[in-house]
Design a protein around this motif. Structure first.
Motif, PDB file in Angstrom:
ATOM      1  N   LEU B  91     -17.525  56.662  -9.153  1.00 56.57           N
ATOM      2  CA  LEU B  91     -18.605  57.974  -9.129  1.00 56.57           C
ATOM      3  C   LEU B  91     -17.672  59.664 -10.056  1.00 56.57           C
ATOM      4  O   LEU B  91     -18.451  60.384 -10.125  1.00 56.57           O
ATOM      5  CB  LEU B  91     -19.397  57.833  -8.232  1.00 56.57           C
ATOM      6  N   ARG B  92     -16.712  58.937 -10.488  1.00 54.94           N
ATOM      7  CA  ARG B  92     -16.286  60.220 -11.082  1.00 54.94           C
ATOM      8  C   ARG B  92     -16.789  60.783 -11.818  1.00 54.94           C
ATOM      9  O   ARG B  92     -16.986  61.676 -12.150  1.00 54.94           O
ATOM     10  CB  ARG B  92     -14.857  59.974 -10.811  1.00 54.94           C
ATOM     11  N   GLU B  93     -17.824  60.192 -12.922  1.00 55.23           N
ATOM     12  CA  GLU B  93     -18.240  60.886 -13.616  1.00 55.23           C
ATOM     13  C   GLU B  93     -19.467  61.640 -13.023  1.00 55.23           C
ATOM     14  O   GLU B  93     -20.398  62.529 -13.611  1.00 55.23           O
ATOM     15  CB  GLU B  93     -18.908  59.882 -15.429  1.00 55.23           C
ATOM     16  N   GLY B  96     -18.180  64.038 -10.329  1.00 61.06           N
ATOM     17  CA  GLY B  96     -16.275  65.584 -10.952  1.00 61.06           C
ATOM     18  C   GLY B  96     -15.434  65.074  -9.631  1.00 61.06           C
ATOM     19  O   GLY B  96     -15.670  64.427  -8.620  1.00 61.06           O
TER      20      GLY B  96
END
Lengths: 439, 231
Positions: B91-93, B96
């Motif tokens: 879920l990085r994008e 963050g």
């Protein structure tokens, strides 16, 4: 410049890289392991004039490679004119018959090119390899720079170093340039891909959606992203980090479960851009590398600004003779391999191995190239309180908009083994930032 | 316009649940450990029962070690943290790099605690990082739907654990009230009937804890009476 300022924070910087998950994955004996990508604080430094020359040469090379791919899947004039033998096109694994006659949006095939170079001890740069499929690595120097600027602000304040953190903007512009209308998506095979960190980091920085195959569907000759409320959103550009083979089970490998059925049909109709274009492998085959200076002459009417490493094709009788006579001084590369695999040094083979290799070479001359071993320049790394010389290459990134644009930085990879020329991360190599000086 | 896939909405929800589970179980565990040490040495048996986890432990020492750190035990705090990480890393994008980094730091802290001679004191670092994760999520995630789904997972997990641990009805009521304010804004489908029942059951005395657990766990799973909440 006080480089000592940099490496006094080496441990802290590597801890921060670990915190942000700067890793790459390796499959060994069927098991996936993620490793931190070792970062060395001492950068490769490229002076402004030197970079200007590299930039010119890289733009020229990528422009020619793009023209070549367009020609091969179109009129095939370069074959007809006898510049490149057709065996090198059609027998290479990178050529895809499915791409015949397909012109991608705005005629761009090589949206993101990763060109590997080395610098000889005499300071001369040589191209080692062109990567036109899914070259990776730009995210690493970008995130390392962000952290190093925090650890040594004075160094960046007092020296004119071009800021390399604009890569995401360049990439976004490249993707937007060819977008056919709709969202931009980065397609990843998933978390267990070697470069997953990069996929997710670039998605974050470019504002693109990171998606896996089944989140995208083909309908009515268009591609859609299915929202969690069930709404279908049109997709105009897919920066795929999946190889051609697995991209579309209906058109390529039918066993692929990570691709998107029919995406290639939509692409063929011009309704979505695929970045990089399928079929680019025809131009980054190690056998084709030999012909790039000829391509530059043929398509651009210019002499190549950047040199290839002296290369021989055993396919030609004369070259085969040379290779056999100078076997011990050459490095031999299997054109079908990548990532530092399939590379053998004549000098390191036993008599028995040599005999076996020569017979293989005679049997399949098209499968190998031979190159002079370039004694490339060492770069210092800082390890256990000492400066140690190591072999290093440079991956430069060229992005295509209306014209090719060279990113003013690059990924410098180094070998951690003092006796090795192999710098690939998959074989234990580390990385450095690349500073291009503004003045 | 920003879009969110079904996978990501699911992963956000479960990231919220697992990170809350790690946070609350470490805190609950630390309290109980204090009395397991020398007062109620068998209390861990009751703890397992309430949490509905099989008592596979041979002694209080075995419980302390394995419940916290056993990778092969799916009920261990370690396993729950790894599930939180598995959801976070994809879920990085959405959340963050900064927010994600606190889950990564919690994993490093957990691994450090695992090999430490005084593991329990090191678990405090895991708790600290989860707290920082929530703080950063609140501060740094711009997209409302992303932040809300993440928080919804946290809310649901908290009600579930509080009910399993038979905590004071007042505490559970407070969390259910928060859930009411949250669920309608997420855009997720949920059962209005279940939510109404949950609101009713927390007001009835004596509190039916099992029913609360059932209601909250079925809130998003039931096939009927679902509505799509507006943004």
């Amino acid at each position: 410049m006080q480089i000592e300022e940099l490496y006094q924070y080496s441990d802290t910087v590597n801890e921060l890289l670990a915190r942000y998950g700067v890793k790459f994955g390796i499959y060994k004996n069927g098991t996936f392991n993620e490793q931190l990508f070792p970062f060395d604080m001492i950068p490769r430094i490229i002076k402004k004039e030197e970079f200007t020359c590299l930039e010119k040469g890289l733009k020229q090379r990528v422009a020619a490679l793009n023209a070549f791919i367009r020609d091969i899947y179109g009129k095939k004039e370069i074959i007809r004119d006898g510049v490149i033998p057709e065996e090198f096109i059609y027998m290479g694994s990178g050529y895809l018959a499915q791409c015949e006659g397909v012109l991608p949006p705005k005629g761009v095939f090589t949206h993101i090119a990763g060109i590997d170079l080395v610098q000889g001890k005499d300071g001369k740069w040589y191209i080692l390899e062109d990567n036109l499929r899914i070259p990776s690595g730009a995210s690493y120097p970008m995130i390392a720079r962000t952290i190093c600027r925090k650890s040594s602000p004075a160094l960046f304040e007092q020296n004119s170093i071009v800021d390399n953190r604009d890569y995401a903007k360049l990439l976004r512009r490249t993707m937007d340039y060819v977008n056919t209308g709709g969202h931009t998506v980065i397609l990843t095979p998933g978390r267990y891909n070697a470069a997953y960190f990069e996929h997710s980091y670039l998605a974050e920085l470019t504002g693109a959606h990171l998606a896996i195959g089944h989140e995208l569907v083909a309908e009515n000759d268009h591609l859609y992203f299915v929202d969690y409320s069930g709404k279908k959103e049109l997709v105009g550009a897919v920066y795929r980090r999946i190889s051609d083979e697995y991209l579309d089970p209906m058109n390529f490998n039918s066993e692929s479960v990570i691709g998107i059925p029919h995406i290639f049909d939509i692409y063929r109709k011009g309704n979505v851009a695929i970045i990089n274009a399928p079929g680019n492998g025809v131009a980054d085959d190690k056998g084709i590398y030999y012909f790039v200076p000829k391509m530059i002459r043929y398509y651009l009417g210019e002499e190549a600004i950047l040199s290839n490493a002296p290369t021989y094709l055993p396919f030609y009788e004369e070259d085969m003779k040379y290779v056999l006579e100078h076997f011990d001084h050459l490095v031999l590369k299997d054109v079908a391999e990548a990532g530092g695999y399939g590379v053998v040094f004549g000098s390191e083979m036993t008599k028995e191995e040599k005999k076996k290799f020569v017979s293989m070479l005679k049997e399949e001359p098209r499968r190998f190239i031979a190159q002079e071993v370039i004694d490339f320049m060492d770069i210092d790394i800082y390890e256990e309180g000492k400066l140690l010389p190591r072999k290093a290459d440079l991956r430069a990134f060229v992005l295509m908009e209306e014209e090719p644009v060279v990113w003013e930085s690059g990924l410098t990879r180094f070998s951690r083994n003092p006796d090795s020329f192999i710098v690939n991360s998959s074989q234990g190599g580390g990385f450095k930032d690349t500073w291009v000086m503004a003045e | 316009m920003a879009i969110l896939s079904v996978e990501h909405s699911d992963q956000l929800f479960w990231l919220g649940r697992y990170s809350e589970r790690v946070y609350t179980t470490i805190r609950g565990f630390a309290e109980r450990f204090d009395s397991v040490m020398d007062v109620k040495t068998e209390e861990y048996v009751e703890y397992c029962k309430r949490q509905e986890i099989p008592n596979i432990y041979t002694s209080k020492e075995d419980f302390v070690r394995r419940y916290c750190f056993d990778e092969s035990d799916p009920n261990s705090i370690y396993s729950n943290l790894m599930r939180a990480f598995d959801n976070a890393v994809v879920l990085r994008e959405e959340i963050g790099s900064e927010t994600l980094s606190y889950i990564q730091l919690a994993v490093y802290a957990m691994n450090k605690a695992k090999v430490s001679d005084a593991p329990l004191i090191h678990l405090q670092r895991v708790v600290d990082n989860i707290m920082a994760f929530w703080g950063m999520a609140d501060d740094d995630i711009d997209r409302d739907c992303v932040r809300r789904i993440l928080k919804l997972g946290k809310q649901v997990e908290r009600i579930d654990i509080y009910a399993r641990m038979k905590m004071a009805p007042k505490k559970i009521k407070k969390e259910v009230k928060r859930l009411n304010g949250q669920v309608g804004k997420t855009g997720l489908q949920y059962s209005m009937v279940r939510l109404a029942h949950l609101n009713y059951i927390v007001e009835v005395e004596p509190v039916d804890y099992d029913q609360i657990v059932e209601d909250v766990d079925q809130l998003f799973d039931e096939g009927t009476e679902k509505i799509v909440a507006g943004f």
